[in-house]
Design a protein around this motif. Structure first.
Motif, PDB file in Angstrom:
ATOM      1  N   GLU A  54      38.865  19.797 -38.907  1.00  0.00           N
ATOM      2  CA  GLU A  54      39.053  19.092 -38.341  1.00  0.00           C
ATOM      3  C   GLU A  54      40.127  19.378 -37.777  1.00  0.00           C
ATOM      4  OE1 GLU A  54      40.760  15.674 -40.895  1.00  0.00           O
ATOM      5  OE2 GLU A  54      41.375  14.022 -39.002  1.00  0.00           O
TER       6      GLU A  54
ATOM      7  N   PRO B  70      38.658   7.823 -35.763  1.00  0.00           N
ATOM      8  CA  PRO B  70      38.270   8.954 -37.525  1.00  0.00           C
ATOM      9  C   PRO B  70      37.369   9.841 -36.827  1.00  0.00           C
ATOM     10  CG  PRO B  70      37.524   6.497 -37.178  1.00  0.00           C
ATOM     11  CD  PRO B  70      37.803   6.803 -35.806  1.00  0.00           C
ATOM     12  N   TYR B  71      37.998  10.776 -37.410  1.00  0.00           N
ATOM     13  CA  TYR B  71      37.100  12.414 -37.514  1.00  0.00           C
ATOM     14  C   TYR B  71      35.675  12.211 -38.164  1.00  0.00           C
ATOM     15  CZ  TYR B  71      35.796  16.825 -38.636  1.00  0.00           C
ATOM     16  OH  TYR B  71      34.994  18.581 -39.450  1.00  0.00           O
TER      17      TYR B  71
ATOM     18  N   LYS C  80      39.648  19.435 -33.289  1.00  0.00           N
ATOM     19  CA  LYS C  80      40.800  19.467 -32.852  1.00  0.00           C
ATOM     20  C   LYS C  80      41.289  20.067 -31.918  1.00  0.00           C
ATOM     21  CE  LYS C  80      42.098  15.157 -35.488  1.00  0.00           C
ATOM     22  NZ  LYS C  80      43.097  14.079 -36.669  1.00  0.00           N
TER      23      LYS C  80
ATOM     24  N   GLN D 299      42.578  12.915 -29.761  1.00  0.00           N
ATOM     25  CA  GLN D 299      43.513  12.346 -29.693  1.00  0.00           C
ATOM     26  C   GLN D 299      43.902  10.821 -31.364  1.00  0.00           C
ATOM     27  OE1 GLN D 299      41.600  10.674 -26.399  1.00  0.00           O
ATOM     28  NE2 GLN D 299      43.659  10.736 -25.669  1.00  0.00           N
ATOM     29  N   ASP D 300      43.209  11.124 -32.083  1.00  0.00           N
ATOM     30  CA  ASP D 300      43.070   9.990 -33.054  1.00  0.00           C
ATOM     31  C   ASP D 300      42.993   8.929 -32.415  1.00  0.00           C
ATOM     32  OD1 ASP D 300      44.175  11.795 -35.070  1.00  0.00           O
ATOM     33  OD2 ASP D 300      46.090  12.688 -34.847  1.00  0.00           O
ATOM     34  N   LYS D 301      41.815   8.782 -31.963  1.00  0.00           N
ATOM     35  CA  LYS D 301      41.832   7.231 -31.632  1.00  0.00           C
ATOM     36  C   LYS D 301      40.698   6.704 -32.186  1.00  0.00           C
ATOM     37  CE  LYS D 301      43.654   7.438 -27.210  1.00  0.00           C
ATOM     38  NZ  LYS D 301      43.860   7.008 -25.529  1.00  0.00           N
TER      39      LYS D 301
ATOM     40  N   MET E  64      38.990  11.852 -31.284  1.00  0.00           N
ATOM     41  CA  MET E  64      38.906  12.119 -32.709  1.00  0.00           C
ATOM     42  C   MET E  64      40.169  13.154 -32.253  1.00  0.00           C
ATOM     43  SD  MET E  64      35.341  13.516 -34.420  1.00  0.00           S
ATOM     44  CE  MET E  64      34.145  12.229 -34.320  1.00  0.00           C
TER      45      MET E  64
END
Lengths: 159, 159
Positions: A133, A64-65, A137, A60-62, A58
């Motif tokens: 969020e 979705p949160y 992160k 890494q935005d790989k 999440m």
């Protein structure tokens, strides 16, 4: 609880455990104790890793949160990481059991304990902010640094 | 958290995880996913077992009752046992991965979930009474029965 029932339960559970306390001091029991200790610590680290993968993906935005997923993982990490202290209590140097744990763990116990304490604090922080969020992160990244710092000094280098 | 740092952390952590979500559907990724799932569930069960050994030995009077030890183990059991639900979420039937888990787990999911829920309740009860010797011993026996009941129906018989 009837003694006979307890004995039956113990017979069902204990033979597979490899976790009976103590050891008589000769080579066999010592190795068995070391093997059980290494199995225990690998189990803790396996669960730490699997619970850290979603938050770091999440971050890494790989993926979705997902607040609920992040919270579940973070709560588990905050519970699991303190278990490292007990999991590494058994000195397995020279046991012959395959492990990535370096001898320095038991040569510099205070330094190792400090790394664990730092990771525990980072995991608790992650659990505290998992519902936000951006904060999650950042906290996942901070925990990752703590993991990496300990691996750098106390784990066999895979590179 | 800088993206480059996150990427470095991910590079350090993810290659060993075997826990990346999803899978493309061909044999390789499916087996990898199954192997990761089996590793995860074995880790949970390893920690459950090691945390159940001291209370059950106390219940057998094989080691002295130790309230602090019993409380620590019981608290961990109450946290770990609920993890079984996720740990068995991946259907590994036919994957070829070595496991003692029987196919009936995924054939009768409600029954399996009921066994887990029953064990969770017993572990919470153990954690609630761990400070009282007699109650702890009875609660440990009760949890042992729940473990045995699930093993009888859903695990390969070792006998």
């Amino acid at each position: 609880m009837k003694p006979i029932l307890i004995a039956l339960l113990a017979a069902a559970i204990l033979p597979l455990s490899g976790c009976a306390p103590g050891g008589s001091g000769d080579a066999g029991p010592v190795d068995e104790k070391a093997a059980a200790a290494v199995k225990e610590r690998k189990a803790v680290l396996t669960l730490m890793k699997s619970n850290f993968v979603p938050p770091i993906l999440m971050a890494q935005d790989k993926i979705p949160y997902d607040a609920a997923q992040a919270q579940k993982n973070a709560t588990r990490l905050a519970f699991l990481i303190p278990m490292l202290e007990d999991a590494f209590a058994t000195d397995t140097r020279g046991s012959g059991v395959e492990t990535e744990a370096l001898d320095v763990i038991w040569e510099k116990p205070d330094e190792f304990a400090g790394k664990i304490a730092s990771a525990v604090e980072a995991a608790r922080q992650l659990a505290a902010v998992a519902g936000d969020e951006d904060a999650m992160k950042a906290a996942a990244g901070n925990l990752g640094k703590k993991c990496g710092s300990c691996h750098d000094d106390f784990r066999v280098d895979d590179d």
